[in-house]
Design a protein around this motif. Structure first.
Motif, PDB file in Angstrom:
ATOM      1  N   GLU A  39      -7.650  -7.750   3.972  1.00  0.00           N
ATOM      2  CA  GLU A  39      -7.328  -7.365   2.588  1.00  0.00           C
ATOM      3  C   GLU A  39      -7.817  -5.952   2.292  1.00  0.00           C
ATOM      4  O   GLU A  39      -7.103  -5.153   1.672  1.00  0.00           O
ATOM      5  CB  GLU A  39      -7.945  -8.371   1.619  1.00  0.00           C
ATOM      6  N   LYS A  40      -9.030  -5.644   2.751  1.00  0.00           N
ATOM      7  CA  LYS A  40      -9.585  -4.295   2.512  1.00  0.00           C
ATOM      8  C   LYS A  40      -8.763  -3.246   3.274  1.00  0.00           C
ATOM      9  O   LYS A  40      -8.567  -2.129   2.794  1.00  0.00           O
ATOM     10  CB  LYS A  40     -11.057  -4.231   2.941  1.00  0.00           C
ATOM     11  N   PHE A  41      -8.298  -3.623   4.458  1.00  0.00           N
ATOM     12  CA  PHE A  41      -7.463  -2.721   5.262  1.00  0.00           C
ATOM     13  C   PHE A  41      -6.189  -2.368   4.474  1.00  0.00           C
ATOM     14  O   PHE A  41      -5.776  -1.209   4.427  1.00  0.00           O
ATOM     15  CB  PHE A  41      -7.121  -3.428   6.577  1.00  0.00           C
ATOM     16  N   GLU A  42      -5.592  -3.353   3.818  1.00  0.00           N
ATOM     17  CA  GLU A  42      -4.402  -3.081   3.003  1.00  0.00           C
ATOM     18  C   GLU A  42      -4.749  -2.194   1.811  1.00  0.00           C
ATOM     19  O   GLU A  42      -3.987  -1.306   1.433  1.00  0.00           O
ATOM     20  CB  GLU A  42      -3.762  -4.394   2.542  1.00  0.00           C
ATOM     21  N   GLU A  43      -5.946  -2.444   1.236  1.00  0.00           N
ATOM     22  CA  GLU A  43      -6.382  -1.630   0.077  1.00  0.00           C
ATOM     23  C   GLU A  43      -6.512  -0.152   0.430  1.00  0.00           C
ATOM     24  O   GLU A  43      -6.252   0.714  -0.396  1.00  0.00           O
ATOM     25  CB  GLU A  43      -7.740  -2.131  -0.429  1.00  0.00           C
ATOM     26  N   ILE A  44      -6.930   0.142   1.693  1.00  0.00           N
ATOM     27  CA  ILE A  44      -7.071   1.556   2.079  1.00  0.00           C
ATOM     28  C   ILE A  44      -5.748   2.101   2.651  1.00  0.00           C
ATOM     29  O   ILE A  44      -5.711   3.155   3.267  1.00  0.00           O
ATOM     30  CB  ILE A  44      -8.236   1.793   3.081  1.00  0.00           C
ATOM     31  N   GLY A  45      -4.661   1.346   2.447  1.00  0.00           N
ATOM     32  CA  GLY A  45      -3.336   1.837   2.844  1.00  0.00           C
ATOM     33  C   GLY A  45      -2.929   1.445   4.250  1.00  0.00           C
ATOM     34  O   GLY A  45      -1.912   1.918   4.758  1.00  0.00           O
TER      35      GLY A  45
END
Ligand code: AMP
Length: 211
Positions: free
Chosen positions: A94-100
């Motif tokens: 999820e955090k990976f998606e948040e950073i694009g």
């Protein structure tokens, strides 16, 4: 092409990442290798990492995501990479998606715990460059010596049988939920990782439309 290799420790992610990187010209972002480099450097951060890796536990999500974000910001990563060993938890994904972070394909290397135990006992690595070998399945040209760097190959401390058992438990509890996560994203391909190494490579290439 942006790809994630998912699977239990010992499923062959590192070996396939090396092969695919050469075949497709992809940069490998291997969080286990980055962590081992930090440990080998003897830095404060490395000592912190070691307290997790030596007992088969995962390094905290925030530290790993920051590490990956730094690596992705380097120019050689633009658009073409393989993530090996990341994400390892749904929070990391999820955090990976948040950073694009976006991926075109997630390859799930499926293999039994028994086969993994067998494989891990033969695994060797030179800690500085991280190139993976296996005494039977993927031996170096000269026994005990890294082909790339000439360093002496060793068994990783976290490949000891009791640590492998712990890592498998951590995998089932924390990483396996990513299979459903990426299936729901429509990018997941699961394949049999107990097959011959070359066969696994061919199936991955077919799955990502490179064959
Ligand atoms: P690997 O070489 O990928 O099996 O990683 C070796 C060890 O590094 C793991 O057992 C973890 O302790 C740590 N590690 C590697 N990647 C991650 C990650 N994405 N999240 C947390 N810990 C990690």
């Amino acid at each position: 092409m942006k790809m994630i290799l998912l699977g239990a420790p010992g499923a062959g992610k590192g070996t396939q990442a090396e092969i695919l990187s050469k075949r497709l010209g992809l940069v490998i972002i291997g969080t286990g290798n980055i962590i081992r480099e930090a440990i080998a450097s003897g830095s404060e951060l490395g000592r912190k990492f070691r307290s997790y890796t030596d007992r088969g536990a995962l390094v905290p999500d925030d530290l790993v995501v920051e590490m990956v974000a730094d690596r992705l910001a380097k120019p050689d990563c633009s658009g073409r990479y393989i993530l090996d060993g990341f994400p390892r938890t749904v929070v990391q994904a999820e955090k990976f998606e948040e950073i694009g972070g976006r991926v075109d394909a997630v390859i799930n290397l499926v293999i039994s715990d028994e086969e993994i135990m067998e494989r891990m006992t033969g695994r060797r690595v030179w800690e500085k460059c991280g190139t993976p070998y296996h005494i039977h399945n993927n031996p170096p040209a000269e026994a005990g010596i890294c082909d790339k760097c000439g360093g002496a190959l060793v068994t990783r401390k976290d490949d000891a049988p009791e640590t492998v058992a712990k890592r498998l438990k951590v995998y089932h509890e924390q990483t396996e939920p990513l299979v459903d996560f990426y299936r729901a994203h429509g990018v997941l391909t699961s394949l049999d990782a107990a097959q011959e190494m070359d066969r696994v490579t061919e199936e991955i290439l077919a799955a990502v439309g490179e064959k």
